[in-house]
Scaffold this active site. Sequence first.
Site, PDB file in Angstrom:
ATOM      1  N   CYS A  64      55.773  31.044 -16.662  1.00 28.14           N
ATOM      2  CA  CYS A  64      56.322  30.011 -17.017  1.00 28.14           C
ATOM      3  C   CYS A  64      57.551  30.537 -17.892  1.00 28.14           C
ATOM      4  CB  CYS A  64      55.803  29.894 -18.094  1.00 28.14           C
ATOM      5  SG  CYS A  64      56.682  28.830 -19.446  1.00 28.14           S
ATOM      6  N   TYR A 102      56.809  21.846 -48.369  1.00 33.71           N
ATOM      7  CA  TYR A 102      55.491  22.739 -47.052  1.00 33.71           C
ATOM      8  C   TYR A 102      56.108  24.282 -46.632  1.00 33.71           C
ATOM      9  CZ  TYR A 102      56.695  17.373 -47.093  1.00 33.71           C
ATOM     10  OH  TYR A 102      56.964  16.010 -47.326  1.00 33.71           O
ATOM     11  N   GLU A 148      52.153  23.268 -50.472  1.00 33.94           N
ATOM     12  CA  GLU A 148      52.359  23.424 -49.184  1.00 33.94           C
ATOM     13  C   GLU A 148      50.786  23.178 -48.793  1.00 33.94           C
ATOM     14  OE1 GLU A 148      50.964  23.671 -44.914  1.00 33.94           O
ATOM     15  OE2 GLU A 148      52.452  24.537 -46.068  1.00 33.94           O
ATOM     16  N   CYS A 156      63.334  19.820 -37.853  1.00 35.82           N
ATOM     17  CA  CYS A 156      62.857  19.847 -36.130  1.00 35.82           C
ATOM     18  C   CYS A 156      63.507  18.540 -35.656  1.00 35.82           C
ATOM     19  CB  CYS A 156      62.444  20.914 -35.436  1.00 35.82           C
ATOM     20  SG  CYS A 156      60.414  19.424 -36.223  1.00 35.82           S
ATOM     21  N   GLN A 159      57.249  30.365 -36.777  1.00 42.70           N
ATOM     22  CA  GLN A 159      58.423  29.808 -35.543  1.00 42.70           C
ATOM     23  C   GLN A 159      57.838  30.165 -34.288  1.00 42.70           C
ATOM     24  OE1 GLN A 159      60.691  28.015 -35.393  1.00 42.70           O
ATOM     25  NE2 GLN A 159      60.760  26.996 -37.671  1.00 42.70           N
ATOM     26  N   ASP A 215      61.082  21.684 -45.752  1.00 43.06           N
ATOM     27  CA  ASP A 215      60.352  22.039 -44.501  1.00 43.06           C
ATOM     28  C   ASP A 215      59.750  20.820 -43.840  1.00 43.06           C
ATOM     29  OD1 ASP A 215      60.725  23.469 -41.873  1.00 43.06           O
ATOM     30  OD2 ASP A 215      60.342  25.331 -42.642  1.00 43.06           O
TER      31      ASP A 215
END
Length: 230
Positions: free
Chosen positions: A40, A95, A119, A187, A66, A160
């Site tokens: 890949c 978050y 969280e 995102c 990430q 986030d």
Amino acid sequence: MPGDVDGLAWRTRQRYVRLPDGRRGMRVHRSHEVIPVDQCLIEAPGGPSYTVRGVPFEVAEGGFWQVHPGAPEALVDAVLTALEPRLGESALDLYAGVGLFSRFLLEAVGPTGSVVAIEGERAASRLSLTNCPGVDAVAGDVGEVLAGAPSAHVDLVVLDPPRTGARRRVVEQVVARSPRAIAYVACDPAALARDVAIFAEHGYRLVSLRAFDLFPMTSHTECVALLTRA
């Protein structure tokens, strides 16, 4: 972003399907069909680095981090640049994961300031105490925790959320605390747009929006939005 090679060799976490003959494969987009894969091209040769700005972070095995090597530092820089935290200020990190933003917010607001990190994943919340000495870490659903706490004023908020976004319940709990600035890390641009519209209903305007190519060779981007009271 630094950390890839012309858009390749960046993904530090990868999942494959094991085929009956021992080879590995990947599923076609939005399908259960599996294609054998020898290599890949977006897979990084090594695992993730958990060091940001020279600070090591503890992350549980399988815990969120990430996947692009340049992402954590780029996002921390973007959030701090947007918020311009000051000594003595109070901040909410929502978050918060293992405390990536909390750690550097704590440094910026200094010993007279405060950071509360909320969280939902309990293991990550526990690790934020290790990664961010001095943070007030709360484990639980962000909306429920905020709803159950006094709506005391805070100066800064970092959001986030997962791909689904923060949604109305969390947004309205945030604006109830009248922060001077909100940094929203997203995102999914569609979820971000929906939540920015809810913030606008309550007098917060979008001041800046930056997009980062943290998922090269895909259609996805990561955004950092700054909102302030109009």
